[in-house]
Design a protein around this motif. Sequence first.
Motif, short mmCIF file in Angstrom:
data_model
loop_
_atom_site.label_atom_id
_atom_site.label_comp_id
_atom_site.label_asym_id
_atom_site.label_seq_id
_atom_site.Cartn_x
_atom_site.Cartn_y
_atom_site.Cartn_z
N TYR A 174 8.54 35.74 -96.46
CA TYR A 174 9.83 35.92 -97.12
C TYR A 174 10.89 34.98 -96.54
O TYR A 174 11.80 34.55 -97.26
CB TYR A 174 10.28 37.37 -97.04
CG TYR A 174 9.57 38.25 -98.05
CD1 TYR A 174 9.89 38.17 -99.40
CD2 TYR A 174 8.58 39.14 -97.66
CE1 TYR A 174 9.24 38.96 -100.34
CE2 TYR A 174 7.93 39.94 -98.59
CZ TYR A 174 8.26 39.84 -99.93
OH TYR A 174 7.61 40.61 -100.87
N ALA A 175 10.78 34.67 -95.25
CA ALA A 175 11.70 33.70 -94.66
C ALA A 175 11.48 32.32 -95.28
O ALA A 175 12.44 31.58 -95.57
CB ALA A 175 11.51 33.64 -93.14
N ILE A 176 10.21 31.98 -95.52
CA ILE A 176 9.89 30.70 -96.16
C ILE A 176 10.41 30.69 -97.60
O ILE A 176 10.93 29.67 -98.08
CB ILE A 176 8.37 30.44 -96.12
CG1 ILE A 176 7.94 30.12 -94.68
CG2 ILE A 176 7.98 29.30 -97.05
CD1 ILE A 176 6.44 30.00 -94.50
N TRP A 210 13.99 29.94 -97.52
CA TRP A 210 14.22 28.53 -97.17
C TRP A 210 13.95 27.61 -98.36
O TRP A 210 14.67 26.63 -98.57
CB TRP A 210 13.36 28.15 -95.97
CG TRP A 210 13.59 26.78 -95.44
CD1 TRP A 210 12.67 25.80 -95.28
CD2 TRP A 210 14.84 26.20 -95.00
NE1 TRP A 210 13.24 24.66 -94.77
CE2 TRP A 210 14.57 24.87 -94.59
CE3 TRP A 210 16.13 26.67 -94.92
CZ2 TRP A 210 15.56 24.02 -94.10
CZ3 TRP A 210 17.13 25.82 -94.44
CH2 TRP A 210 16.84 24.53 -94.04
N VAL A 211 12.91 27.91 -99.14
CA VAL A 211 12.66 27.13 -100.37
C VAL A 211 13.82 27.34 -101.35
O VAL A 211 14.21 26.42 -102.07
CB VAL A 211 11.32 27.54 -101.01
CG1 VAL A 211 11.13 26.84 -102.36
CG2 VAL A 211 10.16 27.17 -100.08
N GLY A 212 14.39 28.55 -101.35
CA GLY A 212 15.59 28.80 -102.17
C GLY A 212 16.76 27.93 -101.74
O GLY A 212 17.51 27.44 -102.59
N VAL A 213 16.90 27.74 -100.44
CA VAL A 213 17.95 26.84 -99.93
C VAL A 213 17.72 25.42 -100.46
O VAL A 213 18.66 24.73 -100.87
CB VAL A 213 17.97 26.83 -98.39
CG1 VAL A 213 18.88 25.72 -97.85
CG2 VAL A 213 18.44 28.19 -97.86
N ALA A 217 19.53 26.53 -110.50
CA ALA A 217 20.38 27.53 -109.84
C ALA A 217 19.76 28.92 -109.92
O ALA A 217 19.78 29.68 -108.94
CB ALA A 217 21.77 27.53 -110.46
N VAL A 218 19.20 29.26 -111.08
CA VAL A 218 18.58 30.58 -111.24
C VAL A 218 17.38 30.71 -110.30
O VAL A 218 17.19 31.74 -109.63
CB VAL A 218 18.14 30.81 -112.70
CG1 VAL A 218 17.25 32.04 -112.81
CG2 VAL A 218 19.36 30.95 -113.60
N GLY A 219 16.56 29.67 -110.23
CA GLY A 219 15.42 29.68 -109.32
C GLY A 219 15.85 29.82 -107.87
O GLY A 219 15.26 30.60 -107.10
N ALA A 220 16.89 29.09 -107.49
CA ALA A 220 17.40 29.16 -106.11
C ALA A 220 17.92 30.56 -105.80
O ALA A 220 17.63 31.13 -104.74
CB ALA A 220 18.50 28.12 -105.91
N ALA A 221 18.69 31.12 -106.72
CA ALA A 221 19.29 32.45 -106.50
C ALA A 221 18.20 33.51 -106.35
O ALA A 221 18.29 34.39 -105.48
CB ALA A 221 20.22 32.81 -107.65
N TYR A 222 17.16 33.43 -107.19
CA TYR A 222 16.11 34.44 -107.11
C TYR A 222 15.34 34.34 -105.79
O TYR A 222 15.06 35.36 -105.14
CB TYR A 222 15.14 34.31 -108.29
CG TYR A 222 14.01 35.31 -108.19
CD1 TYR A 222 14.26 36.68 -108.38
CD2 TYR A 222 12.73 34.92 -107.85
CE1 TYR A 222 13.24 37.61 -108.26
CE2 TYR A 222 11.70 35.85 -107.72
CZ TYR A 222 11.96 37.18 -107.92
OH TYR A 222 10.96 38.10 -107.78
N LEU A 223 14.98 33.12 -105.38
CA LEU A 223 14.24 32.96 -104.13
C LEU A 223 15.07 33.41 -102.94
O LEU A 223 14.55 34.04 -102.01
CB LEU A 223 13.79 31.51 -103.96
CG LEU A 223 12.69 31.02 -104.89
CD1 LEU A 223 12.31 29.58 -104.56
CD2 LEU A 223 11.45 31.90 -104.82
N LEU A 224 16.36 33.08 -102.94
CA LEU A 224 17.23 33.50 -101.84
C LEU A 224 17.33 35.03 -101.79
O LEU A 224 17.26 35.63 -100.71
CB LEU A 224 18.62 32.89 -102.00
CG LEU A 224 18.73 31.41 -101.60
CD1 LEU A 224 20.05 30.82 -102.08
CD2 LEU A 224 18.61 31.26 -100.08
#
Length: 255
Positions: free
Chosen positions: A195-197, A200-203, A75-82
Amino acid sequence: MESIWLEYAWALLILIGLEGLLSADNALVLAVIAKHLPEEQKKRAINYGILLAFIFRFAALFAISFIANVWQIQAVGAAYLLYLGLNHVIKSLFGKDNKNAHNDKAKEVAGKGFGPTVGKIALADLAFAIDSILAAVALALGLPDSPLDDFGGMDGGQFIVVVLGGIAGLVLIKFAATWFVQLLEKRPALEITAYAIVAWVGVKLAIITLSHEDIGILDPHFPHSTAWTTIFYGVLVGIALIGWFAPRNKSKPNG
């Protein structure tokens, strides 16, 4: 027994391809984050980024069971990438233009010294390392058990596939990072594409988090399904193609 090793070899080829895509994204993000630095500092920052990518991915290999089972890490990784991706995309598309934008950009860059830039690279590397290892583990766990002893909480053969795929990804980061630095000079639209990618990796990491057994919002098999895999890589390639063929926007600063 021979058929098992053929299946392992095929899985390794697929994994090298997947790691290549993620490594290209990682390398492009390194180049974009460091692009505002003076040339010498830029090279140092990217070299540190590559070194950190090595460290984080190898550390992740020996924490596979922890990363795969603790949804808070995902979750932390996803939140940061998003945050990293969407923040830049929204500012680029809907931010201010002309001279005020140039002045704001100058102030923003002035506040991003070498240390903060390396810190930002480190966080991005960590998030990409988590995603890379999760992708590798998801593929490897679909393989039949090998005659090798367990290692790192996994079947020995599966673990070797993950390690070799990770090494291939790291080699690609090393060669891709320098190339992307040069490419950004020719195709500046790739900055917003990167940054769009990232977003998307965060998604993707968010999907993995939401399907964790302790969360249960999504079916646990969904992140590894053919449908989601096709959607993810289809969108990923689509974003890359849009960025590649986008017209060069050469804005002239007002004097």
